[in-house]
Write a protein that holds these residues in place. Structure first.
Motif, short mmCIF file in Angstrom:
data_model
loop_
_atom_site.label_atom_id
_atom_site.label_comp_id
_atom_site.label_asym_id
_atom_site.label_seq_id
_atom_site.Cartn_x
_atom_site.Cartn_y
_atom_site.Cartn_z
N ASP A 188 -27.34 -17.25 -0.02
CA ASP A 188 -27.07 -16.26 -1.06
C ASP A 188 -26.51 -16.95 -2.30
O ASP A 188 -26.05 -18.09 -2.24
N TYR A 189 -26.56 -16.27 -3.42
CA TYR A 189 -26.09 -16.85 -4.69
C TYR A 189 -25.42 -15.75 -5.50
O TYR A 189 -25.64 -14.55 -5.28
N ASP A 190 -24.61 -16.15 -6.43
CA ASP A 190 -23.87 -15.19 -7.25
C ASP A 190 -24.79 -14.56 -8.29
O ASP A 190 -25.69 -15.22 -8.83
N TYR A 191 -24.54 -13.29 -8.59
CA TYR A 191 -25.39 -12.59 -9.56
C TYR A 191 -25.32 -13.23 -10.95
O TYR A 191 -26.24 -13.04 -11.76
N SER A 192 -24.32 -14.02 -11.19
CA SER A 192 -24.21 -14.68 -12.49
C SER A 192 -25.41 -15.59 -12.76
O SER A 192 -25.74 -15.85 -13.92
N SER A 193 -26.07 -16.05 -11.69
CA SER A 193 -27.26 -16.88 -11.87
C SER A 193 -28.38 -16.07 -12.53
O SER A 193 -29.15 -16.60 -13.34
#
Length: 241
Positions: A188-193
């Motif tokens: 998973d990754y942060d929405y900031s990406s």
């Protein structure tokens, strides 16, 4: 051009020199490259419709007025997922043809079709030409199928306009690596990406884009999917009714 450089420099072109005619040699090179694409079990579960007839292309633009390049390009190819060929094989051996019992045969055929399409794009660019993939042929899928006289078990997946570009385009930025590339397991990754990509695309400032990248897809997927495709698949024996 080297293959890796061609892929790195890929750009979509929608404006073509209407006086330029693709030679038969160029067309055959593109088609041959397309047909050498990998396919599941060497099944080659696709066909390519080469649309040269101006009247047919005019009718396609009438259905999709936002894509005038379908008419103005040198040639328009339609890539179709083709399970008719394997139905003929089943009939020859007098065996059941049970593709309507699950999604996997359709996914296989669409994958084969997409691989052939991408090979055609790369070959086009290797010849110093440009192209644009046209997914909106599925918007009026039954009408397109009738226009091209497609039999049952055949699904139009995408078109490809090919020609000599007369407007230069820039290489479009892609999503940040961490949103697309995963090692061993999905991370998973942060929405900031995604916000970072929104900012990148705003700065890229492509004229045809009027919304943030993220808002464009939030809006798109908030609408009911194209039910014409579902109905077409049932009517053409991809699914059991």
């Amino acid at each position: 051009m080297e293959a890796l450089e061609i892929m790195k420099q890929h750009r979509t072109y929608r404006n073509f020199d209407e006086t330029y005619q693709l030679s038969e040699d160029q067309l055959q090179k593109i088609l041959q490259a397309s047909r050498q694409a990998p396919s599941w079990m060497n099944g080659q579960m696709y066909s390519i419709i080469v649309v040269k007839d101006r009247e047919i292309r005019e009718k396609l633009v009438e259905m999709n007025p936002g894509n005038p390049h379908v008419l103005h390009s040198s040639v328009f190819l339609v890539f179709v997922a083709d399970l008719k060929r394997t139905q003929k094989v089943a009939d020859h051996y007098e065996m059941d043809y049970r593709i309507g019992e699950g999604l996997d045969p359709l996914i296989t055929a669409v994958t084969d079709t997409a691989l052939a399409l991408e090979n055609a794009v790369i070959a086009t660019e290797a010849l110093g030409l440009g192209s644009v993939v046209v997914g909106t042929i599925r918007k009026d899928v039954a009408e397109v199928s009738e226009l091209l006289r497609l039999p049952d078990y055949v699904l139009p997946v995408a078109g490809l306009s090919i020609g000599k570009p007369n407007v230069e385009m820039r290489v479009k930025p892609r999503l940040p690596d961490q949103t697309v590339i995963h090692y061993d397991t999905y991370k998973d990754y942060d929405y900031s990406s995604i916000e970072e990509y929104d900012d990148t695309m705003e700065k890229f400032a492509e004229a045809r884009e009027t919304k943030l990248w993220s808002k464009k897809f939030a809006d798109y997927f908030s609408n009911t999917p194209n039910k014409k495709v579902d109905e077409f698949l049932k009517q053409n024996k991809f699914f059991q009714s």
